[in-house]
Scaffold this active site. Structure first.
Site, PDB file in Angstrom:
ATOM      1  N   SER A 133      20.985 -22.143  -6.782  1.00 35.49           N
ATOM      2  CA  SER A 133      21.629 -23.310  -6.575  1.00 35.49           C
ATOM      3  C   SER A 133      20.623 -24.464  -6.120  1.00 35.49           C
ATOM      4  O   SER A 133      19.404 -23.803  -5.705  1.00 35.49           O
ATOM      5  CB  SER A 133      22.611 -23.194  -5.092  1.00 35.49           C
ATOM      6  N   TYR A 146      24.950 -20.644   3.701  1.00 33.50           N
ATOM      7  CA  TYR A 146      24.652 -20.802   2.215  1.00 33.50           C
ATOM      8  C   TYR A 146      23.486 -21.171   2.039  1.00 33.50           C
ATOM      9  O   TYR A 146      22.796 -20.560   1.097  1.00 33.50           O
ATOM     10  CB  TYR A 146      26.057 -21.700   1.840  1.00 33.50           C
TER      11      TYR A 146
END
Length: 312
Positions: A133, A146
């Protein structure tokens, strides 16, 4: 292409990747926690002509992943995209939720790597592709668990890449998109009071899946997807004070919807019903919304500030 395993195949980029590999002629092993959604994906892949086997597995339980290799006796490409999220200020997210996100997204990736690398060492070949990501290179508020796991994943991938230099047939890859229209935002645990959403500009899961298939054919160490990624990364590194001032308001505008939601655990501790799983989250790719322009402009402003800063 041979045998392709996809962990996290029931939803989002994993599901899109399974379909893309089916079109590419691969033999598939599809794995996730959600048996019902997996069977739906398997049916779609078989309709495209693929030979498919389904494995119900939880990446936090390493022993369950051995069945992925056992399905056909080998794995040539392993795509790992399984991940969960939690929204909220760090102090508002229950410790057990924070810990479980780390366990799933980082330690789960390590579990996959152990099983995959053992298989690849026996075969003397194999490609392991992790779904990373943009948030493994920058930081946003309200997503601390996250972000922490994705930064850790990037370090793990680098370590694995160095440690497999003795095995030229083994490749470790990281495909890192920016915002992608998947159900992960709505399915996330939430303690922020408003449902999360991908901040624009938004790419499709199919675009990320296509990059993963290309990486399987021609392995690359790191692949970044998203035209704004480099600008945002530059702003994060070049002008941290400006980035930190702007990213909070921008996240509240672009990364959280106006839809209120009571605190809940989402899919952090277990799968949601199959109807909650899909390729897409139903949002449109957007460069035109003001928030999207602001996010992309964050690093541009940083670059200009850096250029104008007098030398000392």
């Amino acid at each position: 292409m041979g045998v392709v395993a996809v962990t996290g195949a029931s939803s989002g980029v994993g599901r899109a990747s399974a379909l893309a590999f089916a079109r590419d002629g691969a033999t598939l092993v599809l794995a996730s926690r959600s048996e019902g959604a997996l069977r739906d994906v398997a049916a779609e892949c078989r309709a495209l002509g693929a030979v498919v086997r389904v494995v119900v597995a939880d990446v936090t339980k390493a022993e369950s992943l051995k069945a992925v290799v056992d399905a056909f006796g080998r794995v040539d490409v392993w795509v790992h995209t399984a991940a969960v999220m939690a929204y909220g200020r760090f102090e508002d997210v229950p410790a057990e939720v924070f810990d479980q996100v780390i366990t799933t997204d980082l330690l789960g990736a390590a579990n996959v790597a152990r099983v995959a690398l053992a298989c690849f060492r026996r075969q003397r070949s194999g490609t392991l592709i992790f779904g990373g990501s943009l948030l493994g290179t920058v930081v946003t508020p309200y997503t601390s668990s996250y972000v922490t796991s994705k930064w850790g994943l990037r370090a793990l991938v680098r370590a694995l890449r160095i440690e497999t230099r003795d095995a030229p047939g083994i490749h470790i890859c990281l495909v890192s998109p920016g915002s992608v229209d998947t159900p992960v935002y709505r399915n996330a645990a939430n303690f922020a009071g408003r449902i999360g959403r991908p901040p624009p500009p938004i790419d499709t899961p199919q675009k990320v899946a296509a990059a993963i298939v290309r990486c399987a054919h021609r392995p690359r160490g790191t692949v970044s997807i998203g035209l704004a990624n480099r600008f945002i990364q530059f702003g994060f590194v070049a002008t941290p004070p400006l980035y930190d001032v702007l990213v909070g308001p921008l996240m509240r505008i672009a990364g959280l919807s106006r839809e209120p939601v009571a605190p809940h655990d989402g899919n952090v501790f277990g799968p949601l019903p199959p109807e909650a799983e899909a390729v897409s989250g139903g949002r449109k790719r957007s460069w035109t919304r003001p928030a999207g322009a602001a996010v992309a402009g964050l690093a541009v402003a940083g670059a200009l500030a850096a250029r104008r800063r007098p030398s000392r």
